[in-house]
Scaffold this motif. Structure first.
Motif, PDB file in Angstrom:
ATOM      1  N   ASN A  36     -13.868 -10.610 -14.552  1.00  0.00           N
ATOM      2  CA  ASN A  36     -12.712 -11.520 -13.887  1.00  0.00           C
ATOM      3  C   ASN A  36     -11.921 -10.521 -13.147  1.00  0.00           C
ATOM      4  OD1 ASN A  36     -14.118 -13.902 -14.993  1.00  0.00           O
ATOM      5  ND2 ASN A  36     -12.385 -13.843 -16.646  1.00  0.00           N
ATOM      6  N   ILE A  37     -11.727  -9.375 -13.537  1.00  0.00           N
ATOM      7  CA  ILE A  37     -10.698  -8.631 -12.885  1.00  0.00           C
ATOM      8  C   ILE A  37     -11.105  -7.982 -11.641  1.00  0.00           C
ATOM      9  CG2 ILE A  37      -9.397  -6.296 -12.931  1.00  0.00           C
ATOM     10  CD1 ILE A  37      -8.941  -6.860 -15.866  1.00  0.00           C
ATOM     11  N   PHE A  38     -12.449  -7.617 -11.652  1.00  0.00           N
ATOM     12  CA  PHE A  38     -13.205  -7.352 -10.505  1.00  0.00           C
ATOM     13  C   PHE A  38     -13.454  -8.440  -9.444  1.00  0.00           C
ATOM     14  CE2 PHE A  38     -13.926  -3.364 -12.640  1.00  0.00           C
ATOM     15  CZ  PHE A  38     -14.242  -2.381 -11.799  1.00  0.00           C
ATOM     16  N   GLU A  39     -13.808  -9.540  -9.838  1.00  0.00           N
ATOM     17  CA  GLU A  39     -14.021 -10.993  -8.957  1.00  0.00           C
ATOM     18  C   GLU A  39     -12.554 -11.027  -8.147  1.00  0.00           C
ATOM     19  OE1 GLU A  39     -15.807 -13.664 -11.173  1.00  0.00           O
ATOM     20  OE2 GLU A  39     -17.829 -12.828 -11.035  1.00  0.00           O
ATOM     21  N   ALA A  40     -11.454 -10.798  -8.866  1.00  0.00           N
ATOM     22  CA  ALA A  40     -10.088 -11.376  -8.467  1.00  0.00           C
ATOM     23  C   ALA A  40      -9.905 -10.422  -7.237  1.00  0.00           C
ATOM     24  CB  ALA A  40      -9.102 -11.243  -9.530  1.00  0.00           C
ATOM     25  N   GLN A  41     -10.698  -9.263  -7.111  1.00  0.00           N
ATOM     26  CA  GLN A  41     -10.203  -8.339  -6.106  1.00  0.00           C
ATOM     27  C   GLN A  41     -11.469  -8.109  -4.977  1.00  0.00           C
ATOM     28  OE1 GLN A  41      -7.118  -6.714  -5.756  1.00  0.00           O
ATOM     29  NE2 GLN A  41      -6.855  -7.967  -7.725  1.00  0.00           N
ATOM     30  N   ASN A  42     -12.406  -9.370  -5.240  1.00  0.00           N
ATOM     31  CA  ASN A  42     -13.615  -9.438  -4.325  1.00  0.00           C
ATOM     32  C   ASN A  42     -14.456  -8.287  -4.475  1.00  0.00           C
ATOM     33  OD1 ASN A  42     -12.852 -11.989  -3.278  1.00  0.00           O
ATOM     34  ND2 ASN A  42     -11.405 -10.856  -2.138  1.00  0.00           N
ATOM     35  N   LEU A  69      13.011   8.114 -16.297  1.00  0.00           N
ATOM     36  CA  LEU A  69      12.018   9.384 -16.015  1.00  0.00           C
ATOM     37  C   LEU A  69      10.828   8.667 -15.920  1.00  0.00           C
ATOM     38  CD1 LEU A  69      13.837  12.119 -17.838  1.00  0.00           C
ATOM     39  CD2 LEU A  69      13.843  11.893 -15.309  1.00  0.00           C
ATOM     40  N   LYS A  70      10.256   7.665 -16.569  1.00  0.00           N
ATOM     41  CA  LYS A  70       8.657   7.434 -16.653  1.00  0.00           C
ATOM     42  C   LYS A  70       8.553   6.778 -15.473  1.00  0.00           C
ATOM     43  CE  LYS A  70       8.751   6.432 -21.665  1.00  0.00           C
ATOM     44  NZ  LYS A  70       8.317   5.453 -22.774  1.00  0.00           N
ATOM     45  N   GLN A  71       7.312   7.267 -14.831  1.00  0.00           N
ATOM     46  CA  GLN A  71       6.871   6.779 -13.298  1.00  0.00           C
ATOM     47  C   GLN A  71       5.839   5.532 -13.510  1.00  0.00           C
ATOM     48  OE1 GLN A  71       5.405  10.712 -12.703  1.00  0.00           O
ATOM     49  NE2 GLN A  71       6.526  10.530 -10.628  1.00  0.00           N
ATOM     50  N   GLN A  72       5.650   4.843 -12.557  1.00  0.00           N
ATOM     51  CA  GLN A  72       4.789   3.598 -12.847  1.00  0.00           C
ATOM     52  C   GLN A  72       3.439   3.755 -12.733  1.00  0.00           C
ATOM     53  OE1 GLN A  72       5.156   0.971  -9.350  1.00  0.00           O
ATOM     54  NE2 GLN A  72       3.816  -0.433 -10.021  1.00  0.00           N
ATOM     55  N   VAL A  73       2.819   3.166 -13.685  1.00  0.00           N
ATOM     56  CA  VAL A  73       1.358   3.489 -13.805  1.00  0.00           C
ATOM     57  C   VAL A  73       0.794   2.124 -12.922  1.00  0.00           C
ATOM     58  CG1 VAL A  73      -0.674   3.389 -15.288  1.00  0.00           C
ATOM     59  CG2 VAL A  73       1.507   4.454 -16.039  1.00  0.00           C
ATOM     60  N   LEU A  74      -0.107   2.298 -11.891  1.00  0.00           N
ATOM     61  CA  LEU A  74      -0.803   1.442 -11.312  1.00  0.00           C
ATOM     62  C   LEU A  74      -2.048   0.970 -11.770  1.00  0.00           C
ATOM     63  CD1 LEU A  74      -0.506   3.063  -7.539  1.00  0.00           C
ATOM     64  CD2 LEU A  74       1.140   1.706  -8.844  1.00  0.00           C
ATOM     65  N   ASP A  75      -1.985  -0.370 -12.082  1.00  0.00           N
ATOM     66  CA  ASP A  75      -3.216  -1.003 -12.518  1.00  0.00           C
ATOM     67  C   ASP A  75      -4.095  -1.276 -11.461  1.00  0.00           C
ATOM     68  OD1 ASP A  75      -2.306  -3.173 -11.060  1.00  0.00           O
ATOM     69  OD2 ASP A  75      -1.396  -4.313 -12.784  1.00  0.00           O
ATOM     70  N   PHE A  76      -5.331  -1.727 -11.947  1.00  0.00           N
ATOM     71  CA  PHE A  76      -6.623  -1.953 -11.146  1.00  0.00           C
ATOM     72  C   PHE A  76      -6.242  -2.787  -9.958  1.00  0.00           C
ATOM     73  CE2 PHE A  76     -10.645  -4.115  -9.862  1.00  0.00           C
ATOM     74  CZ  PHE A  76     -11.198  -2.777  -9.754  1.00  0.00           C
ATOM     75  N   PRO A  77      -5.484  -3.891  -9.968  1.00  0.00           N
ATOM     76  CA  PRO A  77      -5.482  -4.681  -8.665  1.00  0.00           C
ATOM     77  C   PRO A  77      -4.444  -4.037  -7.745  1.00  0.00           C
ATOM     78  CG  PRO A  77      -5.114  -6.186 -10.699  1.00  0.00           C
ATOM     79  CD  PRO A  77      -5.301  -4.709 -11.239  1.00  0.00           C
ATOM     80  N   ASN A  78      -3.266  -3.163  -8.353  1.00  0.00           N
ATOM     81  CA  ASN A  78      -2.559  -2.268  -7.230  1.00  0.00           C
ATOM     82  C   ASN A  78      -3.383  -1.339  -6.636  1.00  0.00           C
ATOM     83  OD1 ASN A  78       0.052  -3.876  -7.747  1.00  0.00           O
ATOM     84  ND2 ASN A  78       0.329  -2.641  -9.609  1.00  0.00           N
ATOM     85  N   LEU A  79      -4.120  -0.439  -7.439  1.00  0.00           N
ATOM     86  CA  LEU A  79      -5.130   0.129  -6.862  1.00  0.00           C
ATOM     87  C   LEU A  79      -6.030  -0.120  -6.030  1.00  0.00           C
ATOM     88  CD1 LEU A  79      -5.758   2.667 -10.263  1.00  0.00           C
ATOM     89  CD2 LEU A  79      -4.227   3.360  -8.005  1.00  0.00           C
ATOM     90  N   SER A  80      -6.561  -1.406  -6.302  1.00  0.00           N
ATOM     91  CA  SER A  80      -7.477  -1.882  -5.231  1.00  0.00           C
ATOM     92  C   SER A  80      -6.923  -2.317  -4.017  1.00  0.00           C
ATOM     93  CB  SER A  80      -8.224  -3.177  -5.739  1.00  0.00           C
ATOM     94  OG  SER A  80      -8.795  -3.912  -5.034  1.00  0.00           O
ATOM     95  N   ASN A  81      -5.702  -2.740  -4.029  1.00  0.00           N
ATOM     96  CA  ASN A  81      -4.836  -2.997  -2.688  1.00  0.00           C
ATOM     97  C   ASN A  81      -4.613  -1.790  -1.774  1.00  0.00           C
ATOM     98  OD1 ASN A  81      -4.975  -5.658  -3.152  1.00  0.00           O
ATOM     99  ND2 ASN A  81      -3.139  -5.692  -4.299  1.00  0.00           N
ATOM    100  N   LEU A  82      -4.372  -0.690  -2.902  1.00  0.00           N
ATOM    101  CA  LEU A  82      -3.920   0.632  -1.952  1.00  0.00           C
ATOM    102  C   LEU A  82      -5.063   1.314  -1.387  1.00  0.00           C
ATOM    103  CD1 LEU A  82      -1.748   2.767  -1.796  1.00  0.00           C
ATOM    104  CD2 LEU A  82      -2.454   3.892  -4.174  1.00  0.00           C
TER     105      LEU A  82
END
Length: 695
Positions: free
Chosen positions: A280-286, A234-247
């Motif tokens: 680093n997380i931000f830079e990885a997503q340009n 029943l638990k729904q997936q939590v989207l992390d920053f890279p997933n949200l960036s792509n979305l």
């Protein structure tokens, strides 16, 4: 219609009931000062209007904010019965079925003298909220369920059922509003979940409703493990920053929107390593962390994505309610199959009697998601915060009005009373229900069977004139008995931790017993914002009073007497104090008999013949019965019951059939007065017979 003065409007309000009670042909005899043409007009919002409507998924409730605009014109001050603001709700799933009537609810309003708030402003308008629990259609998360809701407001007149176009009623003092809402989806289990096991457990739970699912699981092979797996499913997936960036890259959602949690962490931490990791997380997503921080700092009170439009008080059930709108299709951390994000609303109240200091009442939220097919005008949601106002109430001679502030904040709880990055702040005035007459020491019942004890005769056990169902303000029939489930509400929170007993005495037989069944309560977790359902088990015959968050409805007993006798219900404390209420029970269904003298052959009669028959109505607490026919013209015969009335008995009839009709029917219906299950007013039963007419 010419514009009316304040005095003329107040006169029209006073004369409204008279206009409704007088037939058109007798209007001149009524000598009303207000022209009849005025009352025929609809949608006059001079005194009240609908400010907002919405839906809360946690409580499964539709909400409407009723804005009271004046200090008088509501049929009396707070110590009187005042008047009712009725709201009927409709849903349209836009599937071709049209508007579906969801039911009606109401709020009791009064003339409240206008006072000044702490800033010297008039305490008007005041916002009241009505709530109606529904059981809507639910879809899986792969399909958004966004029906349109319509609310129809009418003062002192119950909006006619199944009348979404407002053609059947008067609707003189009324308003109408439509919005789109989003119904929460059904959850999807993970693919490898052992569905047969969980299905077996659910079947057992349905067959044994008084036994918890957890208890049943302990006697089922791998039962507890199955429940744990189901919970994970029943638990729904939590989207992390890279997933949200792509979305959101192509949807042009600002990085300082979907990256809000990381940016807040940068602003709050003193650890350079945490900042470096986020960099680093931000830079990885340009993406630029510096630019995102700058964008965040420049963003305040932004309502591009969500906006709070109303805040008010559920006067009847005592909760603060905020109504907000979601404006865009994306920017909410994922679709309905993902975890999404939260719209937090924090409530503050200001009391003149407490040195005008603002007090934090609490924070709650509603979950929102990306919905590509978002309707024009957005989606309307409500947040509900149950709150114990008992310490602030005064008697009816001293109306209590508070100023309320609501702060909306996306994906993070508001930090104080000011505006947040994403969200806004609004204020209004609310009026509290007056305190009940109670000595403050012994037990006190407030309602029995859904009706206030003040409106139940303590000798006959029947309802008194003016009685209504307290939870939705619908009027009952005079002299109504009770049937089915009996719910007792009373003073609860002040006694938290103390014990009480519930004694039931049958006044016909003299026998008595104490309740010792499990008591199901409605609660609310103020930390998580989750609706809870605590179970209260008595020890021996003693129940324990619960704190407010475990029993927001103040329920003290729920049981099924299953009798037609008069009962005395008594709440007892160990110190000898007690409070009692007598109620008359009626669990016998209405009996209807309808016979046509056709010898068992529905085609016994030919067109134009006179059909004869007899009928009977057996009901101790009858409100009304009626007999009708679509086959021709009815006439009564004999000395018994006629075509309609309000007494039981039997009668005979004749129907002169229409020579142009091939068939028709005779219908007998009767309405009993009994209040059912502490929730429903009366019950109508019907029986019919078909008449076939030959040439």
């Amino acid at each position: 219609m010419e514009k009316m003065t304040e005095k003329q409007l107040l006169t029209a309000r006073e004369e409204f009931r008279s206009f409704m009670a007088v037939e058109t042909k007798d209007l001149k005899k009524a000598a009303l000062k207000t022209k009849a043409a005025f009352f025929i007009q609809k949608l006059n919002t001079s005194f009240e209007e609908l400010a907002c409507i919405g839906y809360n998924p946690a409580f499964s409730e539709l909400t409407a904010t009723v804005r009271i605009k004046r200090a008088s014109g509501y049929s009396g001050q707070l110590c009187t019965q005042g008047s009712q603001e009725y709201v009927r709700f409709y849903l349209d799933y836009e599937d071709g079925a049209g508007w579906q009537d969801m039911g009606v609810t109401a709020v009791n309003v009064h003339d409240i003298p206008t006072q000044k708030d702490c800033s010297g402003n008039n305490e008007l308008p005041m916002d009241y909220v009505v709530r109606l629990q529904i059981n809507p259609k639910r879809f899986f998360c792969t399909k958004a369920n966004t029906p349109k809701v319509k609310a129809i407001l009418a003062w002192n007149e119950i909006p006619a059922p199944n009348d979404p176009n407002m053609t059947a009623g008067t609707y003189t003092w009324s308003d109408m509003k439509e919005e789109y809402i989003q119904i929460e989806p059904l959850k999807i289990f993970i693919p490898d979940l052992p569905l047969l096991n969980i299905g077996s457990l659910l079947e057992k739970a349905i067959a044994n409703p008084n036994t918890s699912l957890n208890s049943l699981a302990q006697f089922t092979p791998n039962g507890l493990e199955t429940i744990k797996e189901a919970q994970q499913g029943l638990k729904q997936q939590v989207l992390d920053f890279p997933n949200l960036s792509n979305l959101y890259k192509k949807k042009k959602i600002e990085p300082f929107r979907f990256g809000l949690p990381l940016l807040k962490k940068v602003q709050q931490t003193n650890d350079p390593q945490i900042v470096s990791n986020i960099q680093n997380i931000f830079e990885a997503q340009n993406l630029s962390l510096a630019e995102s921080l700058a964008g965040l700092l420049q963003t305040e009170c932004n309502t591009n994505y969500e906006e709070l439009f109303c805040v008010g008080l559920d006067y009847t059930n005592e909760a603060l309610v905020g109504t907000l709108k979601i404006k865009r299709p994306s920017g909410y951390s994922g679709d309905l199959c993902k975890d999404g994000s939260k719209e937090y609303v924090s409530f503050w109240i200001q009391d003149e009697d407490e040195n005008c200091a603002w007090k934090h009442a609490g924070t709650t939220f509603v979950k929102v998601h990306d919905i590509d097919e978002i309707p024009d005008g957005g989606l309307s949601y409500s947040v509900i915060l149950p709150y114990d106002f008992s310490a602030l109430k005064k008697n009816c001679e001293t109306p209590k009005v508070l100023k309320v502030r609501a702060v909306l904040s996306w994906n993070q709880p508001p930090n104080g009373m000011g505006c947040e990055t994403w969200g806004n702040v609004i204020e209004t005035y609310i009026q509290l229900k007056p305190s009940i007459a109670w000595d403050g020491e012994g037990p006190k019942m407030i309602t029995v069977g859904g009706v206030a004890t003040d409106f139940i005769d303590n000798v006959s056990g029947l309802t008194l004139p003016g009685a209504k169902m307290e939870f939705n303000q619908q009027p009952t029939y005079d002299d109504s008995p009770f049937g089915g489930i009996i719910v007792v509400q009373g003073v609860s929170t002040p006694f938290a931790g103390q014990k009480y007993k519930v004694k039931v005495t049958n006044l016909a037989t003299g026998a008595s017993y104490y309740l010792n069944n499990k008591l199901d309560l409605l609660g609310y977790n103020p930390v998580t914002g989750v609706v809870t359902h605590p179970d209260l088990y008595p020890v021996g015959d003693e129940y324990e009073y619960q704190p407010y968050h475990n029993n927001i409805s103040s329920v003290l007993a729920r049981f099924v007497p299953g009798t037609n006798d008069r009962l005395r219900i008594t709440i007892e404390h160990s110190d000898g104090t007690q409070d009692s209420q007598v109620i008359q029970m009626d669990n016998t269904p209405t009996t209807l008999n309808l016979n046509i003298d056709d010898g068992g052959d529905c085609s016994h009669y030919t067109k134009g013949d006179t059909v004869i028959g007899n009928f009977s109505v057996t009901e101790d607490y009858l409100e009304a019965y009626s007999l009708s026919s679509s086959a021709g013209t009815y006439s009564a015969t004999g000395t018994g019951l006629g075509q309609f009335g309000n007494t039981e008995g039997s009668g005979t009839f004749e129907i002169a059939t229409d020579p142009n009709k091939n068939c028709g029917n005779v219908v007998l219906s009767a309405t009993q007065k009994a209040i059912r299950h502490s929730a429903y007013v009366g019950r109508t039963v019907t029986t019919s017979r078909i008449i076939c007419l030959s040439d």
